[in-house]
Design an enzyme around this catalytic site. Structure first.
Site, PDB file in Angstrom:
ATOM      1  CB  ALA A 127      53.246  47.872  57.874  1.00  0.00           C
ATOM      2  CB  SER A 128      57.712  50.432  60.381  1.00  0.00           C
ATOM      3  OG  SER A 128      58.818  50.404  61.244  1.00  0.00           O
ATOM      4  CB  CYS A 129      57.744  47.032  64.888  1.00  0.00           C
ATOM      5  SG  CYS A 129      56.471  45.833  64.534  1.00  0.00           S
ATOM      6  CB  ILE A 130      61.587  50.446  64.813  1.00  0.00           C
ATOM      7  CG1 ILE A 130      61.826  49.808  63.453  1.00  0.00           C
ATOM      8  CG2 ILE A 130      61.858  49.470  65.931  1.00  0.00           C
ATOM      9  CD1 ILE A 130      63.252  49.485  63.197  1.00  0.00           C
TER      10      ILE A 130
END
Lengths: 166, 103
Positions: free
Chosen positions: B100-103
């Protein structure tokens, strides 16, 4: 989640501003695209060049005046007059950087290296470089090429491609 | 909740094929899922998969950067092991939920 019928194949991202938040918006969008396997090109122009200039890339600032969304820690509004006091801008910028570090958001150069490692390409705008009297050697070594606008657009062709101006 | 039969074993997965119960994961299943993703697993892959599973089990955020700082592999190597979308592919093969991470 519904599968997109025509998934993105390529993004061309333009960064024209040099504040922390503008540069990171471009970097997060770019790295996110690379992570998804989307072909990614970032074009730095005008003040955005600060993000890929060796001298300035490690010390980007955020503006502390004229930003109504700026808040004090705790949520109170940040008075613009406070923002003009010497050192405040540097302090706020340092605080922003430390908050980002906590979220595992890397410093600018490391972020660019991550994007490059995943196959993303970084370009600089020729016209803006002429304006700011910059040469290729002044830029971060990972910058692939200095381009005219026309050359950049030539790279932005193809179906399922988006040009994004952050 | 969907189920999927992989190598003769029934596992709980999401619509997209991510495990919902990481405890059901085995090395054999990983090899099968990887094959579907077009990846032939090596020991290096398993080192990365174990790292990802451990991090997930500890509740730590999974980012490309954390894999790059793991000491197992650099980021370029990670993209090489799981071409295209490495974090998503690796999570799927490692039997953990979609990152669920954006990076």
């Amino acid at each position: 989640m519904v599968k997109e019928e025509h998934p993105l194949k390529k993004v061309c991202i333009i960064c024209a501003k040099g504040t922390i938040e503008d540069v990171y918006a471009a970097l997060v969008m770019s790295n996110g695209a690379v992570m998804e396997g989307i072909e990614t090109k970032i074009f730095f122009t005008f003040f955005g060049l600060d993000a890929i200039t060796k001298k300035t890339m490690h010390s980007l600032h955020t503006g502390t005046t004229g930003n109504p969304a700026m808040r004090m820690p705790g949520g109170l509004p940040f008075p613009t007059l406070l923002g003009i006091i010497p050192g405040v801008e540097a302090g706020v910028s340092a605080m922003m950087r430390s908050q980002m570090e906590k979220l595992d958001i890397p410093p600018v150069q490391e972020f660019l290296e991550m994007i490059e490692a995943g196959g993303g390409e970084v370009y600089a705008c020729k016209l803006a470089m002429d304006m700011f009297k910059l040469e290729k050697k002044d830029l971060w070594d990972g910058v692939k090429e200095v381009l005219t606008v026309g050359q950049f657009y030539e790279m932005c062709g193809g179906l399922q491609t988006q040009v994004i101006f952050t | 909740m969907a189920q999927k039969v992989i190598a003769g074993v029934t596992v709980d997965v999401t619509e997209e094929g991510y495990f919902t119960n990481p405890a059901q994961w085995t090395r054999e299943l990983a090899a099968e899922i990887a094959k579907e993703e077009g990846v032939q697993l090596t020991d290096k892959h398993f080192d990365v998969l174990n790292f990802i599973r451990e991090r997930f089990a500890k509740g730590e955020a999974l980012t490309i950067r954390s894999v790059g700082n793991s000491g197992i592999i650099d980021i370029k190597g990670f993209y090489g092991l799981f071409p295209g979308a490495p974090m998503k592919k690796a999570a799927k093969v490692a039997g953990i939920p979609k990152p669920a991470s954006c990076i």
